[in-house]
Design an enzyme around this catalytic site. Structure first.
Site, PDB file in Angstrom:
ATOM      1  CG  ASN A   1      -1.602   1.277   1.485  1.00 47.18           C
ATOM      2  OD1 ASN A   1      -2.623   1.579   0.872  1.00 47.18           O
ATOM      3  ND2 ASN A   1      -1.049   2.102   2.369  1.00 47.18           N
TER       4      ASN A   1
ATOM      5  CB  SER B   1      -3.528   5.093  -8.821  1.00 44.05           C
ATOM      6  OG  SER B   1      -4.302   6.206  -9.202  1.00 44.05           O
TER       7      SER B   1
ATOM      8  CB  ALA C   1       7.157  11.111 -11.128  1.00 48.10           C
ATOM      9  CE1 TYR C   2       0.580   8.127  -6.568  1.00 49.82           C
ATOM     10  CE2 TYR C   2      -0.960   8.328  -8.401  1.00 49.82           C
ATOM     11  CZ  TYR C   2      -0.664   7.880  -7.121  1.00 49.82           C
ATOM     12  OH  TYR C   2      -1.613   7.175  -6.406  1.00 49.82           O
TER      13      TYR C   2
ATOM     14  CB  THR D   1      -5.861   9.785   2.325  1.00 52.09           C
ATOM     15  OG1 THR D   1      -5.389  10.020   0.986  1.00 52.09           O
ATOM     16  CG2 THR D   1      -6.733   8.543   2.363  1.00 52.09           C
TER      17      THR D   1
HETATM   18  N1  LIG Z   1      -5.989   8.754  -1.758  1.00 59.42           N
HETATM   19  C1  LIG Z   1      -6.316   8.500  -3.027  1.00 59.42           C
HETATM   20  O1  LIG Z   1      -7.238   9.145  -3.581  1.00 59.42           O
HETATM   21  C2  LIG Z   1      -5.613   7.414  -3.787  1.00 59.42           C
HETATM   22  C3  LIG Z   1      -6.069   7.122  -5.084  1.00 59.42           C
HETATM   23  C4  LIG Z   1      -5.458   6.102  -5.810  1.00 59.42           C
HETATM   24  C5  LIG Z   1      -4.412   5.393  -5.238  1.00 59.42           C
HETATM   25  N2  LIG Z   1      -3.969   5.694  -3.990  1.00 59.42           N
HETATM   26  C6  LIG Z   1      -2.862   4.898  -3.442  1.00 59.42           C
HETATM   27  O2  LIG Z   1      -3.243   4.379  -2.177  1.00 59.42           O
HETATM   28  C7  LIG Z   1      -2.080   4.184  -1.357  1.00 59.42           C
HETATM   29  C8  LIG Z   1      -2.323   4.844  -0.008  1.00 59.42           C
HETATM   30  O3  LIG Z   1      -2.532   6.232  -0.231  1.00 59.42           O
HETATM   31  P1  LIG Z   1      -3.182   7.231   0.846  1.00 59.42           P
HETATM   32  O4  LIG Z   1      -4.153   8.065   0.110  1.00 59.42           O
HETATM   33  O5  LIG Z   1      -3.578   6.490   2.058  1.00 59.42           O
HETATM   34  O6  LIG Z   1      -1.901   8.152   1.131  1.00 59.42           O
HETATM   35  P2  LIG Z   1      -1.320   8.804   2.462  1.00 59.42           P
HETATM   36  O7  LIG Z   1      -2.406   9.169   3.402  1.00 59.42           O
HETATM   37  O8  LIG Z   1      -0.375   9.853   1.981  1.00 59.42           O
HETATM   38  O9  LIG Z   1      -0.517   7.589   3.118  1.00 59.42           O
HETATM   39  C9  LIG Z   1       0.592   7.037   2.462  1.00 59.42           C
HETATM   40  C10 LIG Z   1       1.270   6.072   3.399  1.00 59.42           C
HETATM   41  O10 LIG Z   1       2.420   5.532   2.740  1.00 59.42           O
HETATM   42  C11 LIG Z   1       3.523   5.671   3.637  1.00 59.42           C
HETATM   43  N3  LIG Z   1       4.811   5.694   2.955  1.00 59.42           N
HETATM   44  C12 LIG Z   1       5.286   6.614   2.096  1.00 59.42           C
HETATM   45  N4  LIG Z   1       6.534   6.266   1.733  1.00 59.42           N
HETATM   46  C13 LIG Z   1       6.834   5.110   2.369  1.00 59.42           C
HETATM   47  C14 LIG Z   1       7.962   4.260   2.406  1.00 59.42           C
HETATM   48  N5  LIG Z   1       9.085   4.529   1.720  1.00 59.42           N
HETATM   49  N6  LIG Z   1       7.906   3.144   3.158  1.00 59.42           N
HETATM   50  C15 LIG Z   1       6.804   2.841   3.872  1.00 59.42           C
HETATM   51  N7  LIG Z   1       5.711   3.617   3.905  1.00 59.42           N
HETATM   52  C16 LIG Z   1       5.734   4.736   3.150  1.00 59.42           C
HETATM   53  C17 LIG Z   1       3.245   6.944   4.413  1.00 59.42           C
HETATM   54  O11 LIG Z   1       4.042   7.025   5.573  1.00 59.42           O
HETATM   55  P3  LIG Z   1       4.444   8.425   6.273  1.00 59.42           P
HETATM   56  O12 LIG Z   1       3.289   8.817   7.160  1.00 59.42           O
HETATM   57  O13 LIG Z   1       5.680   8.093   7.025  1.00 59.42           O
HETATM   58  O14 LIG Z   1       4.657   9.431   5.184  1.00 59.42           O
HETATM   59  C18 LIG Z   1       1.765   6.723   4.690  1.00 59.42           C
HETATM   60  O15 LIG Z   1       1.596   5.834   5.750  1.00 59.42           O
HETATM   61  C19 LIG Z   1      -0.914   4.787  -2.142  1.00 59.42           C
HETATM   62  O16 LIG Z   1      -0.206   3.758  -2.794  1.00 59.42           O
HETATM   63  C20 LIG Z   1      -1.594   5.681  -3.167  1.00 59.42           C
HETATM   64  O17 LIG Z   1      -0.809   5.873  -4.320  1.00 59.42           O
HETATM   65  C21 LIG Z   1      -4.538   6.693  -3.252  1.00 59.42           C
END
Ligand SMILES: NC(=O)c1ccc[n+]([C@@H]2O[C@H](COP(=O)([O-])OP(=O)(O)OC[C@H]3O[C@@H](n4cnc5c(N)ncnc54)[C@H](OP(=O)(O)O)[C@@H]3O)[C@@H](O)[C@H]2O)c1
Length: 246
Positions: A88, A146, A168-169, A204
């Protein structure tokens, strides 16, 4: 061997990852809550443990090979298998908003930083833990991708993401989708299923307050793919139970 399922969720101290831990643990899974900072992992796990769920904090920066090695050694020693791996952890560092096309200016440093977490880190964690997922009776790997990784949607002018192009993303998630397809092929003939999940646009830190889905719904695609039955799909790309085009 105990029938309790063991799961690891990376990037689980907040957002979709933390909610994925909560939902899996609520279904009786023993979940390792991975975070790059053990203090954050413990703080996130504490209320879940206090409410009676089987959750264990674990230090795992997916870009840190020493963390990966010690997580693998711990899981091997303590459980000898891993039923569920939810990859994740993810970052989007290049743009101030999603409506930008960064392709012309994005730096090599930002491309590398993004790929280090979203692609290389995920591949490294998965390879390190794979023998333990294969040992589980019904191993499941979920790569949290995503819709932004969909080449078809990016190429179609009438798609909902056509004008949103953080390069990049997006390309890191396209690469992650390639990993899903290649790994599912490599694991043909085993019980392991590997799928990509699109959580939706979720409220988030990454998705922002204007996103459409709440966190519970945002985690549900990962949870569903983590708990697939034996007749479920592998090598697919899904959002809320429906396939997405690559
Ligand atoms: N939110 C959306 O709308 C959305 C849509 C499509 C896909 N996604 C995907 O869903 C996943 C979760 O996203 P989210 O929205 O929950 O984002 P978020 O709230 O920014 O959380 C991201 C998490 O990843 C952790 N992280 C970042 N770099 C890391 C590393 N090197 N090693 C371990 N953990 C790491 C962060 O830790 P820290 O707290 O230490 O930074 C945080 O716990 C991601 O892969 C994202 O691309 C999200």
């Amino acid at each position: 061997m105990s029938t309790e399922k063991i799961a690891l969720v990376t990037g689980a101290n907040k957002g979709i990852g933390l909610e994925t831990v909560r939902q899996l643990a609520s279904k009786g899974v023993h979940v390792l809550l991975g975070a790059r900072d053990i203090v954050k992992a413990s703080a996130a796990a504490q209320p879940l443990i206090a409410s009676g769920l089987k959750v264990e904090p674990i230090e795992l920066d997916v870009t840190n090979s020493a963390h990966i090695a010690s997580a693998a050694a711990m899981i091997q020693a303590k459980f000898g298998r891993l039923d569920i791996l939810v990859n994740n952890a993810g970052i989007m560092v290049e743009a101030v908003d999603w409506a930008q096309n960064t392709t012309i200016d994005v730096t090599a440093a930002i491309l590398r930083q993004t790929y280090d977490t979203n692609f290389f880190g995920t591949v490294a964690v998965t390879q390190a833990l794979l023998s333990m997922v294969i040992k589980a009776p019904a191993g499941r790997i979920v790569n949290v991708s995503s819709i932004m990784g969909s080449l078809l949607f990016h190429a179609k002018p009438d798609s909902p993401i056509y004008d949103s192009k953080p390069f990049a993303y997006d390309s890191s998630k396209t690469a992650l989708n390639a990993f899903t397809i290649h790994l599912a092929h490599a694991l043909k003939g085993t019980a392991v299923k590997v799928n990509s999940a699109h959580p939706g646009w979720v409220k988030t830190e990454m998705g922002g307050a204007g996103a459409m889905l709440d966190i519970a719904e945002g985690a549900s695609t990962s949870v569903e793919l983590a708990l697939l039955e034996a007749d479920g799909p592998t090598g697919g790309y899904f959002h809320l139970g429906k396939p997405l085009p690559w």
